[in-house]
Design a protein around this motif. Structure first.
Motif, PDB file in Angstrom:
ATOM      1  N   GLN A 161       0.837  -1.199   0.000  1.00 33.48           N
ATOM      2  CA  GLN A 161       0.000   0.000   0.000  1.00 33.48           C
ATOM      3  C   GLN A 161       0.869   1.244   0.000  1.00 33.48           C
ATOM      4  OE1 GLN A 161      -2.491   0.305   3.480  1.00 33.48           O
ATOM      5  NE2 GLN A 161      -3.217   2.368   2.989  1.00 33.48           N
ATOM      6  N   LYS A 162       0.442   2.250  -0.726  1.00 31.95           N
ATOM      7  CA  LYS A 162       1.074   3.564  -0.718  1.00 31.95           C
ATOM      8  C   LYS A 162       0.037   4.604  -0.316  1.00 31.95           C
ATOM      9  CE  LYS A 162       5.035   2.054  -2.361  1.00 31.95           C
ATOM     10  NZ  LYS A 162       6.293   2.128  -1.584  1.00 31.95           N
ATOM     11  N   MET A 163       0.513   5.738   0.205  1.00 29.15           N
ATOM     12  CA  MET A 163      -0.425   6.804   0.564  1.00 29.15           C
ATOM     13  C   MET A 163       0.206   8.169   0.306  1.00 29.15           C
ATOM     14  SD  MET A 163      -0.393   6.704   4.751  1.00 29.15           S
ATOM     15  CE  MET A 163      -1.820   7.798   4.797  1.00 29.15           C
ATOM     16  N   ASN A 167      -1.040  12.998  -7.811  1.00 29.96           N
ATOM     17  CA  ASN A 167      -1.503  12.511  -9.120  1.00 29.96           C
ATOM     18  C   ASN A 167      -2.103  11.115  -9.047  1.00 29.96           C
ATOM     19  OD1 ASN A 167      -0.807  14.866 -10.370  1.00 29.96           O
ATOM     20  ND2 ASN A 167       0.869  14.029 -11.588  1.00 29.96           N
ATOM     21  N   GLY A 168      -2.302  10.592  -7.836  1.00 26.43           N
ATOM     22  CA  GLY A 168      -2.935   9.291  -7.688  1.00 26.43           C
ATOM     23  C   GLY A 168      -4.322   9.282  -8.300  1.00 26.43           C
ATOM     24  N   GLY A 169      -4.581   8.303  -9.148  1.00 25.89           N
ATOM     25  CA  GLY A 169      -5.869   8.216  -9.822  1.00 25.89           C
ATOM     26  C   GLY A 169      -5.905   8.936 -11.152  1.00 25.89           C
ATOM     27  N   VAL A 170      -5.005   9.874 -11.358  1.00 27.06           N
ATOM     28  CA  VAL A 170      -4.924  10.618 -12.626  1.00 27.06           C
ATOM     29  C   VAL A 170      -3.781  10.078 -13.472  1.00 27.06           C
ATOM     30  CG1 VAL A 170      -4.500  12.875 -13.674  1.00 27.06           C
ATOM     31  CG2 VAL A 170      -5.925  12.706 -11.623  1.00 27.06           C
ATOM     32  N   ALA A 171      -2.694   9.721 -12.808  1.00 36.20           N
ATOM     33  CA  ALA A 171      -1.504   9.253 -13.519  1.00 36.20           C
ATOM     34  C   ALA A 171      -1.751   7.921 -14.216  1.00 36.20           C
ATOM     35  CB  ALA A 171      -0.333   9.122 -12.562  1.00 36.20           C
ATOM     36  N   SER A 172      -1.045   7.730 -15.311  1.00 41.29           N
ATOM     37  CA  SER A 172      -1.078   6.447 -16.018  1.00 41.29           C
ATOM     38  C   SER A 172       0.247   5.711 -15.873  1.00 41.29           C
ATOM     39  CB  SER A 172      -1.402   6.660 -17.501  1.00 41.29           C
ATOM     40  OG  SER A 172      -0.595   7.683 -18.049  1.00 41.29           O
ATOM     41  N   VAL A 173       1.277   6.390 -15.342  1.00 39.59           N
ATOM     42  CA  VAL A 173       2.600   5.809 -15.142  1.00 39.59           C
ATOM     43  C   VAL A 173       3.057   6.135 -13.717  1.00 39.59           C
ATOM     44  CG1 VAL A 173       5.019   5.835 -15.864  1.00 39.59           C
ATOM     45  CG2 VAL A 173       3.213   6.039 -17.579  1.00 39.59           C
ATOM     46  N   TYR A 174       3.324   5.093 -12.931  1.00 43.15           N
ATOM     47  CA  TYR A 174       3.714   5.277 -11.532  1.00 43.15           C
ATOM     48  C   TYR A 174       5.112   4.717 -11.302  1.00 43.15           C
ATOM     49  CZ  TYR A 174      -1.249   6.160 -10.581  1.00 43.15           C
ATOM     50  OH  TYR A 174      -2.531   6.683 -10.578  1.00 43.15           O
ATOM     51  N   SER A 175       6.004   5.526 -10.731  1.00 40.40           N
ATOM     52  CA  SER A 175       7.304   5.027 -10.288  1.00 40.40           C
ATOM     53  C   SER A 175       7.125   4.551  -8.852  1.00 40.40           C
ATOM     54  CB  SER A 175       8.356   6.137 -10.357  1.00 40.40           C
ATOM     55  OG  SER A 175       8.629   6.489 -11.704  1.00 40.40           O
ATOM     56  N   VAL A 176       7.162   3.229  -8.650  1.00 41.52           N
ATOM     57  CA  VAL A 176       6.809   2.609  -7.377  1.00 41.52           C
ATOM     58  C   VAL A 176       8.048   1.962  -6.759  1.00 41.52           C
ATOM     59  CG1 VAL A 176       5.359   0.867  -6.248  1.00 41.52           C
ATOM     60  CG2 VAL A 176       4.468   2.174  -8.199  1.00 41.52           C
ATOM     61  N   PHE A 177       8.212   2.163  -5.449  1.00 43.45           N
ATOM     62  CA  PHE A 177       9.351   1.608  -4.721  1.00 43.45           C
ATOM     63  C   PHE A 177       8.880   0.498  -3.797  1.00 43.45           C
ATOM     64  CE2 PHE A 177      10.584   5.700  -6.191  1.00 43.45           C
ATOM     65  CZ  PHE A 177      11.953   5.639  -6.427  1.00 43.45           C
ATOM     66  N   ASP A 197      -4.962  -0.901  -7.675  1.00 48.23           N
ATOM     67  CA  ASP A 197      -6.192  -0.138  -7.459  1.00 48.23           C
ATOM     68  C   ASP A 197      -5.911   1.177  -6.760  1.00 48.23           C
ATOM     69  OD1 ASP A 197      -8.273  -1.980  -8.450  1.00 48.23           O
ATOM     70  OD2 ASP A 197      -7.590  -3.274  -6.822  1.00 48.23           O
ATOM     71  N   ILE A 198      -6.753   2.153  -7.052  1.00 43.98           N
ATOM     72  CA  ILE A 198      -6.667   3.469  -6.414  1.00 43.98           C
ATOM     73  C   ILE A 198      -7.606   3.495  -5.218  1.00 43.98           C
ATOM     74  CG2 ILE A 198      -6.870   5.956  -6.745  1.00 43.98           C
ATOM     75  CD1 ILE A 198      -4.714   4.627  -8.479  1.00 43.98           C
ATOM     76  N   GLY A 199      -7.098   3.916  -4.075  1.00 46.95           N
ATOM     77  CA  GLY A 199      -7.917   4.053  -2.884  1.00 46.95           C
ATOM     78  C   GLY A 199      -8.558   5.424  -2.806  1.00 46.95           C
ATOM     79  N   GLN A 214      -4.516   7.142  -2.093  1.00 47.87           N
ATOM     80  CA  GLN A 214      -3.908   5.895  -1.644  1.00 47.87           C
ATOM     81  C   GLN A 214      -3.832   4.931  -2.827  1.00 47.87           C
ATOM     82  OE1 GLN A 214      -6.245   4.400   1.613  1.00 47.87           O
ATOM     83  NE2 GLN A 214      -5.640   6.050   3.009  1.00 47.87           N
ATOM     84  N   LEU A 215      -2.808   4.092  -2.827  1.00 55.70           N
ATOM     85  CA  LEU A 215      -2.643   3.077  -3.864  1.00 55.70           C
ATOM     86  C   LEU A 215      -2.566   1.704  -3.203  1.00 55.70           C
ATOM     87  CD1 LEU A 215       0.266   4.689  -5.975  1.00 55.70           C
ATOM     88  CD2 LEU A 215      -2.188   5.192  -6.116  1.00 55.70           C
ATOM     89  N   TYR A 216      -3.172   0.705  -3.869  1.00 52.28           N
ATOM     90  CA  TYR A 216      -3.145  -0.660  -3.350  1.00 52.28           C
ATOM     91  C   TYR A 216      -2.628  -1.613  -4.427  1.00 52.28           C
ATOM     92  CZ  TYR A 216      -6.002   1.102   0.491  1.00 52.28           C
ATOM     93  OH  TYR A 216      -6.459   1.818   1.568  1.00 52.28           O
ATOM     94  N   PHE A 217      -1.760  -2.531  -4.004  1.00 52.16           N
ATOM     95  CA  PHE A 217      -1.214  -3.546  -4.899  1.00 52.16           C
ATOM     96  C   PHE A 217      -1.502  -4.915  -4.291  1.00 52.16           C
ATOM     97  CE2 PHE A 217       1.380   0.270  -5.035  1.00 52.16           C
ATOM     98  CZ  PHE A 217       1.389   0.578  -6.383  1.00 52.16           C
ATOM     99  N   GLU A 218      -2.245  -5.731  -5.024  1.00 51.70           N
ATOM    100  CA  GLU A 218      -2.587  -7.065  -4.541  1.00 51.70           C
ATOM    101  C   GLU A 218      -2.257  -8.071  -5.634  1.00 51.70           C
ATOM    102  OE1 GLU A 218      -6.339  -9.598  -2.624  1.00 51.70           O
ATOM    103  OE2 GLU A 218      -6.573  -7.476  -3.128  1.00 51.70           O
TER     104      GLU A 218
END
Length: 391
Positions: A161-163, A167-177, A197-199, A214-218
């Motif tokens: 999970q990220k918070m 640009n969450g929910g608008v972005a199409s490209v996310y740099s995720v750590f 998914d976008i929270g 918020q961002l969720y990765f499952e």
């Protein structure tokens, strides 16, 4: 008496090229973005029209390499762009700031193939970027990341999970750590990836036109070719990103402070009390003098930090870069909060109502002391660069 704009546009001995960039974005911001600022704040939605405008003029990919359809401008140029946009609308400046932030990991650590896949569309504004590092238990303490990526054949399975992701929910490209077996690693995650998914969208004090989610990765499967650099490179990529992005946030804070000062200066030269223009009162003059001095000091630190990044690009190394970036971000954001608060005070009751821009600017200024590393963290970073291993 000169206006605030006349006083500030050419105070620094910028190169002719930098002066031209500054003057062009100043005109665009004043004519096209300023009239939209109040509505963007009230609507609290990402301003797609501003993205289109900045893309049309080449500002959205201003500091991206020319080989990937960017303008190839240096960081000082980009800071001038951000400063002038922030001067009228901080939410609009976020369109450029977060595009840079989300793209920097790819520019810093990405393979040629990864850059070719993503940077041209990001530079053209066809795709929106985001930077996903912060988690519920990993804000200032980046090494405490819980999001994990496990290698499985030619893919990584991402869970976590990220918070507070701009640009969450608008972005199409996310740099995720995320954590991997070999340490923190960065990945490009595209918005339509299954398991991503976008929270909830956060309701915020300021920069309301910049969505924060918020961002969720499952069990989110990421192709191995979307990894940025090698496993374990993520920490260094994140720190290098901050060295380059903190001067940009400092420029944003500087622009907010300048915009509030512009409004306050214009007001006190028009407002009359006790039969006099209030600009004639010594107490008002002292406040204006302090505001102007603080802004100029901040501008010096911001431009110096941007120049350090330019030197780094040219020489490949610059040990003072981290300190310069943190100093600029720390000081400029504190100045933004102080100047906007004083601007509200100078306008009195008018400063407290939404019809006047200084109320919005004061709300927008606060976040500059918090994101990209709180100012308390900046002080720790600065101290460590001074004391070395003793901090």
């Amino acid at each position: 008496m000169k206006t605030a704009e006349e006083q500030t546009l050419n105070l620094f001995d910028l190169s002719p090229e930098h002066q031209e960039i500054q003057q062009e974005i100043h005109r665009l911001a004043q004519e096209k973005i300023k009239p939209r600022a109040m509505a963007i704040d009230e609507e609290a939605e990402y301003p797609m029209d501003i993205l289109a405008l900045l893309s049309e003029y080449g500002y959205i990919g201003a500091n991206m390499p020319e080989e990937y359809n960017g303008a190839g401008l240096d960081l000082l140029s980009f800071c001038l762009i951000v400063e002038e946009i922030s001067r009228v609308c901080a939410s609009s400046s976020q369109v450029a700031v977060v595009q840079e932030l989300g793209s920097l990991p790819i520019m810093i650590g990405g393979s040629d193939e990864l850059k070719k896949r993503f940077l041209p569309d990001l530079a053209a504004g066809k795709k929106v970027a985001a930077y996903a590092l912060t988690e519920p238990n990993a804000g200032s303490d980046v090494r405490s990341l819980k999001t994990r990526a496990v290698r499985e054949g030619d893919s990584y399975i991402l869970n976590g999970q990220k918070m507070f992701i701009s640009n969450g929910g608008v972005a199409s490209v996310y740099s995720v750590f995320a954590q991997t077996d070999n340490g923190i690693t960065a990945f490009v995650v595209e918005k339509d990836t299954p398991g991503f998914d976008i929270g909830k969208l956060e309701k915020k004090m300021g920069i309301k036109g910049s969505p924060t989610a918020q961002l969720y990765f499952e069990n989110c499967r990421i192709p191995a070719e979307n990894r940025i650099g090698e496993e374990g490179d993520g920490w260094l990529i994140a720190m290098k990103t901050f060295d380059k992005s903190r001067p940009t946030v400092a420029a944003q804070a500087l622009g907010i402070a300048q915009g509030a000062y512009d409004a306050a200066l214009a007001y006190v030269q028009e407002r009359e009390q006790f039969g006099k223009n209030i600009a004639s009162f010594q107490g008002i003059q002292f406040m204006l003098a302090d505001m102007a001095t603080q802004i100029e000091a901040a501008r010096g630190l911001v431009y110096r930090a941007a120049a350090k990044v330019n030197d780094l690009t040219a020489t490949g190394k610059n040990p003072e870069l981290t300190r310069a970036s943190s100093m600029a971000k720390l000081f400029a954001s504190d100045v933004a909060m102080k100047v906007t608060t004083d601007a509200v005070q100078l306008l009195g009751g008018y400063g407290f109502i939404q019809e006047y821009a200084v109320e919005r600017m004061m709300r927008d200024a606060k976040i500059t002391q918090i994101y990209e590393g709180t100012n308390q963290i900046q002080r720790l970073v600065i101290a460590k660069t001074i004391l070395g291993g003793h901090a």
